[in-house]
Design an enzyme around this catalytic site. Structure first.
Site, PDB file in Angstrom:
ATOM      1  N   THR A 117      -1.464   0.600 -10.170  1.00 52.07           N
ATOM      2  CA  THR A 117      -2.694  -0.084  -9.757  1.00 52.07           C
ATOM      3  C   THR A 117      -3.583   0.782  -8.862  1.00 52.07           C
ATOM      4  OG1 THR A 117      -3.613  -2.200  -9.053  1.00 52.07           O
ATOM      5  CG2 THR A 117      -1.793  -1.298  -7.723  1.00 52.07           C
ATOM      6  N   GLU A 144     -12.827  -1.032  -9.725  1.00 47.41           N
ATOM      7  CA  GLU A 144     -12.446  -1.947 -10.815  1.00 47.41           C
ATOM      8  C   GLU A 144     -13.418  -1.975 -11.989  1.00 47.41           C
ATOM      9  OE1 GLU A 144     -12.428  -2.748  -7.555  1.00 47.41           O
ATOM     10  OE2 GLU A 144     -10.249  -2.769  -7.228  1.00 47.41           O
ATOM     11  N   ARG A 153       0.131   3.492  -3.184  1.00 51.97           N
ATOM     12  CA  ARG A 153      -0.619   4.712  -2.846  1.00 51.97           C
ATOM     13  C   ARG A 153       0.314   5.900  -2.662  1.00 51.97           C
ATOM     14  NH1 ARG A 153      -5.717   2.357   0.710  1.00 51.97           N
ATOM     15  NH2 ARG A 153      -6.231   0.790  -0.830  1.00 51.97           N
ATOM     16  N   ASP A 208      -4.484 -10.356  -8.251  1.00 57.51           N
ATOM     17  CA  ASP A 208      -4.850  -9.352  -9.261  1.00 57.51           C
ATOM     18  C   ASP A 208      -3.743  -8.496  -9.890  1.00 57.51           C
ATOM     19  OD1 ASP A 208      -4.679  -8.052  -6.784  1.00 57.51           O
ATOM     20  OD2 ASP A 208      -6.676  -7.204  -6.815  1.00 57.51           O
ATOM     21  N   GLU A 252       0.836  -1.218   0.000  1.00 58.72           N
ATOM     22  CA  GLU A 252       0.000   0.000   0.000  1.00 58.72           C
ATOM     23  C   GLU A 252       0.863   1.258   0.000  1.00 58.72           C
ATOM     24  OE1 GLU A 252      -3.165  -0.337  -0.384  1.00 58.72           O
ATOM     25  OE2 GLU A 252      -3.930  -2.021   0.781  1.00 58.72           O
TER      26      GLU A 252
HETATM   27  C1  DMJ Z   1      -6.799  -0.567  -4.895  1.00 55.87           C
HETATM   28  O1  DMJ Z   1      -6.084  -0.230  -3.753  1.00 55.87           O
HETATM   29  C2  DMJ Z   1      -5.851  -1.116  -5.940  1.00 55.87           C
HETATM   30  O2  DMJ Z   1      -6.480  -1.063  -7.169  1.00 55.87           O
HETATM   31  C3  DMJ Z   1      -5.410  -2.511  -5.634  1.00 55.87           C
HETATM   32  O3  DMJ Z   1      -4.619  -3.065  -6.667  1.00 55.87           O
HETATM   33  C4  DMJ Z   1      -6.573  -3.429  -5.336  1.00 55.87           C
HETATM   34  N1  DMJ Z   1      -7.796  -2.751  -5.263  1.00 55.87           N
HETATM   35  C5  DMJ Z   1      -7.894  -1.541  -4.512  1.00 55.87           C
HETATM   36  C6  DMJ Z   1      -9.239  -0.887  -4.680  1.00 55.87           C
HETATM   37  O4  DMJ Z   1     -10.298  -1.760  -4.780  1.00 55.87           O
END
Ligand code: DMJ
Length: 400
Positions: free
Chosen positions: A383, A297, A34, A163, A30
């Site tokens: 992501t 998503e 982030r 994912d 994270e």
């Molecule tokens: C996000 O923090 C990112 O997209 C992560 O890869 C998985 N999904 C969450 C949000 O749903």
């Protein structure tokens, strides 16, 4: 978005108040997707040095987590002390595929910006370990031991825990200006195995991606897995003439299924997970899976599908989401998740997740913009939807 005043305020906060020495548990993944992703994107979009130096400082602080026998990082780190450990809930001290497999884009930029190869070396080593270990049926299980470099469980998922690993393979190739052929091959091979073993069609004709538990299929798709329509769309263009149409169709079918999970609810927002068993299609069957926490998503896939096809239905579907968010999630102080998408008098969970601003609203905004706003030829989204530039010139970091 021309929110100049807000930007200045946020910049001041990063300069003066962003404390990188907190003593406490932080997720390596994270912090990377982030914070580092956000700081890098802010730097590339504005050229303001403060974002670059904070990103690099933070990157340095993550390095101790890689001090394991294999170099596969542990999932949790204390930024103050540098101590790291595995999540208590991850079996046998394992590390999670979607976590250690979602560092590549940001770490290559850290090396590029600092001139220090250490970041690129860390992620190239992760790739080496993954290439060495045997993959059951070509699939990547979600749990790997940072001590032995072997899988700890044979649970495979394109949703939670797996994912973004797959997403970062195709995006690493795109970000390298299509030079990182190893990443492309890993992506192609993984997608082939996923299609062969996990992609299914329901009796009602909906295509979905099941989960795999040591060879046994669980006919469930998490909201998280709905990013895959967008990922497959993004890769489709580069799949070669014969395969291109096949992947465009597959991406469209998965995105359609995810839209169905929204359309079949009373709020027109989708549940955390939906199932295809015992006569159910694209609906949650368990009480514990009926919630919606403002996740991105599904609209993420609408955005990629729109840019790929310009079929107006994706904008219509996006607009349905905007209306549903306004109706069911808008609260006095912002937006809140809801506990049950199948009731029109929903209970709020009193939480506005940060990915709502970073991803959900950004992808909705981009869905209604011209294609040259953060063009997919020049940017890849990490992501957490933070845009990082494609290196059109000389992307050497880690790839020698
Ligand atoms: C996000 O923090 C990112 O997209 C992560 O890869 C998985 N999904 C969450 C949000 O749903």
């Amino acid at each position: 978005m021309e929110l100049e005043e807000e930007f200045q305020e946020a910049k001041k906060w990063v300069e003066k108040s962003f404390d990188l020495n907190v003593n406490g548990e932080a997720s390596l993944f994270e912090v990377n997707i982030r914070y580092i992703g956000g700081l890098l994107a802010a730097y590339y979009l504005t050229g303001e040095e403060v974002f670059k130096s904070k990103a690099l400082e933070l990157g340095e602080k993550l390095l101790p987590a890689f001090n394991t026998p294999t170099g596969i990082p542990r999932g949790v780190i204390n930024l103050g002390s540098g101590m790291s450990w595995s999540w208590g809930w991850a079996s046998a001290g394992s590390s999670i595929l979607a976590e250690f497999g979602t560092l590549h884009l940001e770490f290559l930029h850290l090396s590029e910006l600092s001139g220090n190869p250490v970041f690129a070396e860390k992620v190239m080593n992760i790739r080496k370990v993954l290439n060495r270990v045997e993959k059951p049926q070509g699939l990547y299980p979600n749990f790997l031991s940072p001590v032995t470099g072997n899988w700890v469980q044979h649970h495979v998922s394109i949703g939670g825990l797996g994912d973004s690993f797959y997403e970062y393979l195709i995006k690493s190739w795109l970000m390298s200006d299509k030079k990182d052929s190893e990443a492309k091959k890993m992506y192609d091979d993984a997608l082939e195995a996923i299609e062969k073993h996990l992609v299914k069609k329901s009796a009602g004709g909906l295509t979905y991606i099941a989960e795999w538990r040591g060879g046994i299929l669980d006919h469930k798709m998490g909201h998280l897995a709905c990013f895959s329509g967008g990922m497959i769309a993004l890769g489709a263009e580069h799949a070669g003439e014969e395969r291109k149409q096949h992947y465009v169709d597959l991406a469209a079918e998965i995105t359609n299924t995810c839209h169905e999970s929204y359309a079949r609810s009373d709020t027109k927002l989708g549940p955390e997970a939906f199932r295809f068993d015992a006569g159910t299609e694209a609906m949650a069957t368990r009480l514990s899976e009926r919630y919606y926490i403002l996740r991105p998503e599904v609209v993420e896939s609408y955005m990629y599908m729109w840019r790929l096809t310009h079929d107006p239905k994706y904008r219509q579907w996006g607009w349905e989401v905007v209306k549903a968010l306004e109706k069911h999630c808008r609260v006095e102080a912002g937006f809140s998740g809801i506990r049950d998408v199948y009731t029109t008098t929903p209970t709020h969970d009193n939480m506005q997740q940060s990915f709502f601003l970073a991803e959900t609203l950004k992808y909705l905004y981009l869905l209604f913009c011209e294609d040259d706003v953060l063009s997919l030829d020049d940017w890849v989204f990490n992501t957490e939807a933070h845009p990082l530039p494609v290196n059109h010139t000389n992307f050497k970091a880690g790839l020698q």
